[in-house]
Design a protein around this motif. Structure first.
Motif, PDB file in Angstrom:
ATOM      1  N   ASP A   1       0.834  -1.205   0.000  1.00 51.50           N
ATOM      2  CA  ASP A   1       0.000   0.000   0.000  1.00 51.50           C
ATOM      3  C   ASP A   1       0.869   1.255   0.000  1.00 51.50           C
ATOM      4  O   ASP A   1       0.622   2.214  -0.746  1.00 51.50           O
ATOM      5  CB  ASP A   1      -0.918  -0.027   1.225  1.00 51.50           C
TER       6      ASP A   1
ATOM      7  N   LEU B   1       2.554   1.739  -3.396  1.00 52.15           N
ATOM      8  CA  LEU B   1       1.656   2.340  -4.379  1.00 52.15           C
ATOM      9  C   LEU B   1       1.500   3.838  -4.129  1.00 52.15           C
ATOM     10  O   LEU B   1       1.449   4.635  -5.074  1.00 52.15           O
ATOM     11  CB  LEU B   1       0.284   1.653  -4.330  1.00 52.15           C
ATOM     12  N   GLU B   2       1.443   4.202  -2.858  1.00 51.66           N
ATOM     13  CA  GLU B   2       1.325   5.620  -2.501  1.00 51.66           C
ATOM     14  C   GLU B   2       2.547   6.390  -3.014  1.00 51.66           C
ATOM     15  O   GLU B   2       2.427   7.462  -3.613  1.00 51.66           O
ATOM     16  CB  GLU B   2       1.246   5.727  -0.979  1.00 51.66           C
TER      17      GLU B   2
ATOM     18  N   LEU C   1       4.639   5.492  -5.389  1.00 53.67           N
ATOM     19  CA  LEU C   1       4.633   5.509  -6.861  1.00 53.67           C
ATOM     20  C   LEU C   1       3.633   6.533  -7.394  1.00 53.67           C
ATOM     21  O   LEU C   1       3.856   7.152  -8.440  1.00 53.67           O
ATOM     22  CB  LEU C   1       4.285   4.124  -7.409  1.00 53.67           C
ATOM     23  N   GLY C   2       2.539   6.702  -6.667  1.00 52.27           N
ATOM     24  CA  GLY C   2       1.572   7.722  -7.065  1.00 52.27           C
ATOM     25  C   GLY C   2       2.180   9.110  -7.018  1.00 52.27           C
ATOM     26  O   GLY C   2       1.990   9.917  -7.945  1.00 52.27           O
ATOM     27  N   VAL C   3       2.960   9.385  -5.966  1.00 52.46           N
ATOM     28  CA  VAL C   3       3.655  10.681  -5.861  1.00 52.46           C
ATOM     29  C   VAL C   3       4.652  10.834  -7.008  1.00 52.46           C
ATOM     30  O   VAL C   3       4.758  11.901  -7.616  1.00 52.46           O
ATOM     31  CB  VAL C   3       4.367  10.805  -4.498  1.00 52.46           C
TER      32      VAL C   3
ATOM     33  N   THR D   1       4.442   9.489  -9.942  1.00 55.21           N
ATOM     34  CA  THR D   1       3.680   9.709 -11.174  1.00 55.21           C
ATOM     35  C   THR D   1       3.237  11.167 -11.274  1.00 55.21           C
ATOM     36  O   THR D   1       3.272  11.764 -12.354  1.00 55.21           O
ATOM     37  CB  THR D   1       2.457   8.779 -11.226  1.00 55.21           C
ATOM     38  N   VAL D   2       2.832  11.738 -10.152  1.00 61.39           N
ATOM     39  CA  VAL D   2       2.454  13.151 -10.143  1.00 61.39           C
ATOM     40  C   VAL D   2       3.638  14.020 -10.556  1.00 61.39           C
ATOM     41  O   VAL D   2       3.503  14.931 -11.381  1.00 61.39           O
ATOM     42  CB  VAL D   2       1.942  13.572  -8.754  1.00 61.39           C
TER      43      VAL D   2
ATOM     44  N   LEU E   1       9.768  20.233 -28.726  1.00 58.28           N
ATOM     45  CA  LEU E   1       8.844  19.739 -27.706  1.00 58.28           C
ATOM     46  C   LEU E   1       9.194  18.324 -27.272  1.00 58.28           C
ATOM     47  O   LEU E   1       8.784  17.872 -26.206  1.00 58.28           O
ATOM     48  CB  LEU E   1       7.408  19.798 -28.233  1.00 58.28           C
ATOM     49  N   TYR E   2       9.971  17.639 -28.122  1.00 60.25           N
ATOM     50  CA  TYR E   2      10.398  16.289 -27.747  1.00 60.25           C
ATOM     51  C   TYR E   2      11.253  16.307 -26.477  1.00 60.25           C
ATOM     52  O   TYR E   2      11.317  15.323 -25.747  1.00 60.25           O
ATOM     53  CB  TYR E   2      11.201  15.650 -28.891  1.00 60.25           C
TER      54      TYR E   2
ATOM     55  N   THR F   1       9.527  15.443 -23.303  1.00 65.77           N
ATOM     56  CA  THR F   1       9.029  14.070 -23.132  1.00 65.77           C
ATOM     57  C   THR F   1      10.176  13.066 -23.139  1.00 65.77           C
ATOM     58  O   THR F   1       9.995  11.900 -23.483  1.00 65.77           O
ATOM     59  CB  THR F   1       8.032  13.711 -24.256  1.00 65.77           C
ATOM     60  N   GLY F   2      11.358  13.523 -22.768  1.00 66.86           N
ATOM     61  CA  GLY F   2      12.521  12.640 -22.760  1.00 66.86           C
ATOM     62  C   GLY F   2      12.413  11.562 -21.690  1.00 66.86           C
ATOM     63  O   GLY F   2      11.804  11.763 -20.637  1.00 66.86           O
ATOM     64  N   LEU F   3      13.019  10.410 -21.959  1.00 67.57           N
ATOM     65  CA  LEU F   3      12.957   9.287 -21.029  1.00 67.57           C
ATOM     66  C   LEU F   3      13.658   9.589 -19.707  1.00 67.57           C
ATOM     67  O   LEU F   3      13.370   8.964 -18.691  1.00 67.57           O
ATOM     68  CB  LEU F   3      13.590   8.042 -21.657  1.00 67.57           C
TER      69      LEU F   3
ATOM     70  N   MET G   1      -4.072   8.476  -4.202  1.00 71.73           N
ATOM     71  CA  MET G   1      -2.690   8.483  -4.686  1.00 71.73           C
ATOM     72  C   MET G   1      -2.230   7.061  -5.004  1.00 71.73           C
ATOM     73  O   MET G   1      -1.436   6.849  -5.942  1.00 71.73           O
ATOM     74  CB  MET G   1      -1.796   9.131  -3.608  1.00 71.73           C
ATOM     75  N   ARG G   2      -2.719   6.081  -4.237  1.00 74.99           N
ATOM     76  CA  ARG G   2      -2.270   4.706  -4.498  1.00 74.99           C
ATOM     77  C   ARG G   2      -2.824   4.183  -5.817  1.00 74.99           C
ATOM     78  O   ARG G   2      -2.209   3.336  -6.464  1.00 74.99           O
ATOM     79  CB  ARG G   2      -2.614   3.780  -3.333  1.00 74.99           C
TER      80      ARG G   2
ATOM     81  N   LEU H   1      -3.143   6.040  -8.458  1.00 77.80           N
ATOM     82  CA  LEU H   1      -2.215   6.608  -9.431  1.00 77.80           C
ATOM     83  C   LEU H   1      -0.909   5.819  -9.433  1.00 77.80           C
ATOM     84  O   LEU H   1      -0.241   5.677 -10.453  1.00 77.80           O
ATOM     85  CB  LEU H   1      -1.947   8.077  -9.072  1.00 77.80           C
ATOM     86  N   GLY H   2      -0.556   5.306  -8.261  1.00 72.17           N
ATOM     87  CA  GLY H   2       0.672   4.518  -8.148  1.00 72.17           C
ATOM     88  C   GLY H   2       0.595   3.196  -8.891  1.00 72.17           C
ATOM     89  O   GLY H   2       1.631   2.625  -9.247  1.00 72.17           O
ATOM     90  N   ALA H   3      -0.621   2.747  -9.148  1.00 68.15           N
ATOM     91  CA  ALA H   3      -0.774   1.496  -9.909  1.00 68.15           C
ATOM     92  C   ALA H   3      -0.465   1.701 -11.383  1.00 68.15           C
ATOM     93  O   ALA H   3      -0.166   0.731 -12.092  1.00 68.15           O
ATOM     94  CB  ALA H   3      -2.193   0.961  -9.743  1.00 68.15           C
TER      95      ALA H   3
ATOM     96  N   PRO I   1       2.167   3.194 -13.092  1.00 63.69           N
ATOM     97  CA  PRO I   1       3.468   2.728 -13.601  1.00 63.69           C
ATOM     98  C   PRO I   1       3.629   1.214 -13.544  1.00 63.69           C
ATOM     99  O   PRO I   1       4.287   0.630 -14.414  1.00 63.69           O
ATOM    100  CB  PRO I   1       4.494   3.424 -12.693  1.00 63.69           C
ATOM    101  N   ILE I   2       2.986   0.574 -12.570  1.00 61.61           N
ATOM    102  CA  ILE I   2       3.073  -0.891 -12.501  1.00 61.61           C
ATOM    103  C   ILE I   2       2.331  -1.509 -13.682  1.00 61.61           C
ATOM    104  O   ILE I   2       2.811  -2.450 -14.317  1.00 61.61           O
ATOM    105  CB  ILE I   2       2.490  -1.392 -11.163  1.00 61.61           C
TER     106      ILE I   2
ATOM    107  N   TRP J   1      10.384   1.366 -24.906  1.00 62.33           N
ATOM    108  CA  TRP J   1      10.809   2.435 -25.804  1.00 62.33           C
ATOM    109  C   TRP J   1       9.725   2.695 -26.854  1.00 62.33           C
ATOM    110  O   TRP J   1       9.404   3.837 -27.172  1.00 62.33           O
ATOM    111  CB  TRP J   1      12.133   2.051 -26.455  1.00 62.33           C
TER     112      TRP J   1
ATOM    113  N   HIS K   1       6.852   4.466 -25.299  1.00 61.26           N
ATOM    114  CA  HIS K   1       7.225   5.872 -25.126  1.00 61.26           C
ATOM    115  C   HIS K   1       7.016   6.645 -26.420  1.00 61.26           C
ATOM    116  O   HIS K   1       6.452   7.740 -26.429  1.00 61.26           O
ATOM    117  CB  HIS K   1       8.685   5.953 -24.662  1.00 61.26           C
TER     118      HIS K   1
ATOM    119  N   ARG L   1       4.320   9.558 -27.102  1.00 59.55           N
ATOM    120  CA  ARG L   1       4.812  10.866 -27.507  1.00 59.55           C
ATOM    121  C   ARG L   1       4.133  11.330 -28.785  1.00 59.55           C
ATOM    122  O   ARG L   1       3.769  12.501 -28.921  1.00 59.55           O
ATOM    123  CB  ARG L   1       6.328  10.817 -27.688  1.00 59.55           C
TER     124      ARG L   1
END
Lengths: 101, 196
Positions: free
Chosen positions: A37, A40-41, A43-45, A47-48, A74-75, A78-80, B1-2, B4-6, B8-9, B175, B178, B182
Motif C-alpha cells: 500500500d 503504491l502511494e 509511486l503515485g507521488v 507519477t504526479v 517539444l520532444y 518528453t525525454g525518457l 494516490m495509491r 495513481l501509483g498502480a 506505472p506498474i 521504448w 514511449h 509521444r
C-alpha cells in the motif's frame, strides 16, 4: 524466451526476498500488504511528479519559443530521462513527508 | 494516490506483453510505395559530431533505395544544422552524391525545425516545381501525423515508413510505448494548433 527473461529473474528475486524476509528477518505477512500500500502511494507521488515535469517542460518550451524566438523541440519535454528523475523526486518527497509525520 | 501509483506498474506489466507492438501497429501508417513526383525524407537530427544519427541515417538510406528503384526523379532532404556543423540536409545530400545520385536530382532544406514547418516549406518549394505526389519517408509512428500535415499542405502522400521497432524485449517495448505515447501527445498538440 528472451522477452520473458526479466520477468523470470524478477520473480525469482521476489520469491527469494519474500523467503528471506519472512524466515530470517521475521517480517509479518500482514505487514507486506501495508508495505504494498505504501509502495503504491509512493509511486503515485512519483507519477504526479512525472506529469508535472512534462507539463512544465511543455510550458517552458512554448514560452521560450514565443518570448526569445529560440527554437526548442517539444520532444525535449518528453525525454525518457524524466522517468528516473521524477522517481527520485517522488521518492524524496514521500520520504520527507513520512519523516515529518 | 495509491490508484495513481498502480499506473506505472500497469505500464510495466503492459510492456511485458506484445501489447505495445499491437498498439504501435494500430497507430502507425502502413506503406503505400509507388511512383511519385518526389521522395521527401523528413529530418531526424545529427549526432554531436555532425554525423547523421541512427534514425536519420535509416531514413536517408530508405529514401536513397526508393530513388535507386526509380520511384521518383527528385530526392528531397530536410534537416537543420547543429552549432558549428553542416546541416542535416547537407550531410544527407553529400551522402546521396557519394552514392551516385546526381546533384540536380537532390533538393535540400535546412530551415524547417518541426514536421509542420517541413510541410509549409516544401509546400512552397515543391509546388513551384509542379510536385503534387510525394513518397514520404519517416518512422512508422511518426508517419500518421506527418502524412496528415503534408496532406493538409495539399500533397498527395504515399507513405513509405522505415522499418519499425518490432523488438520483443521489454526494453524495446517500453521504448516503443514511449514513442507511441509521444506521438499521440504530438498529434493532440497539432490538432489544437490547427496543423492537422
Amino acid at each position: 524466451m528472451e522477452s520473458l527473461f526479466p520477468t523470470v529473474v524478477v520473480l525469482l528475486t521476489s520469491v527469494g526476498g519474500y523467503l528471506v524476509s519472512t524466515r530470517w528477518l521475521r517480517l509479518s505477512v500482514s505487514a507486506l500488504l501495508r508495505g504494498v500500500d505504501k509502495t503504491l502511494e509512493c509511486l503515485g507521488v512519483c507519477t504526479v511528479f512525472l506529469l508535472v515535469n512534462v507539463i512544465v517542460g511543455v510550458v517552458v518550451t512554448v514560452v521560450t519559443r514565443t518570448l526569445s524566438g529560440q527554437f526548442l523541440s517539444l520532444y525535449l519535454a518528453t525525454g525518457l530521462v524524466f522517468l528516473p528523475l521524477s522517481f527520485l523526486q517522488g521518492l524524496a518527497f514521500w520520504c520527507w513527508r513520512r519523516a515529518s509525520a | 494516490m495509491r490508484y495513481l501509483g498502480a499506473v506505472p506498474i500497469l505500464v510495466l506489466l503492459f510492456a511485458l506483453t506484445p501489447g505495445p507492438n499491437l498498439l504501435a501497429n494500430l497507430t502507425s501508417s502502413g506503406p503505400d510505395v509507388r511512383a511519385a513526383d518526389a521522395i521527401v525524407v523528413l529530418s531526424a537530427g545529427l549526432n554531436p559530431d555532425g554525423s547523421l544519427n541512427r534514425v536519420s541515417m535509416q531514413r536517408t538510406i530508405h529514401g536513397l533505395l526508393f530513388y535507386r528503384m526509380g520511384l521518383a526523379p527528385l530526392l528531397v532532404f530536410s534537416g537543420s544544422a547543429r552549432l558549428q556543423t553542416a546541416s542535416e540536409a547537407a550531410v544527407r545530400a553529400q551522402l546521396a552524391r557519394d552514392l551516385g545520385v546526381p546533384g540536380p536530382a537532390i533538393l535540400t532544406d535546412s530551415a524547417a525545425r518541426t514536421t509542420y514547418e517541413e510541410a509549409v516549406v516544401f509546400k512552397e518549394v515543391l509546388r513551384a516545381r509542379g510536385v503534387a505526389r510525394i513518397l514520404l519517408v519517416t518512422d512508422p509512428q511518426h508517419m500518421t501525423r506527418a502524412s496528415a500535415v503534408f496532406r493538409k499542405a495539399g500533397f498527395l502522400v504515399y507513405p513509405a515508413p522505415t522499418v519499425g521497432d518490432a523488438g520483443s524485449a521489454p526494453e524495446d517495448r517500453l521504448w516503443l510505448l514511449h514513442r507511441v505515447t509521444r506521438e499521440l501527445a504530438a498529434t493532440i498538440y497539432y490538432r489544437a494548433m490547427g496543423y492537422l
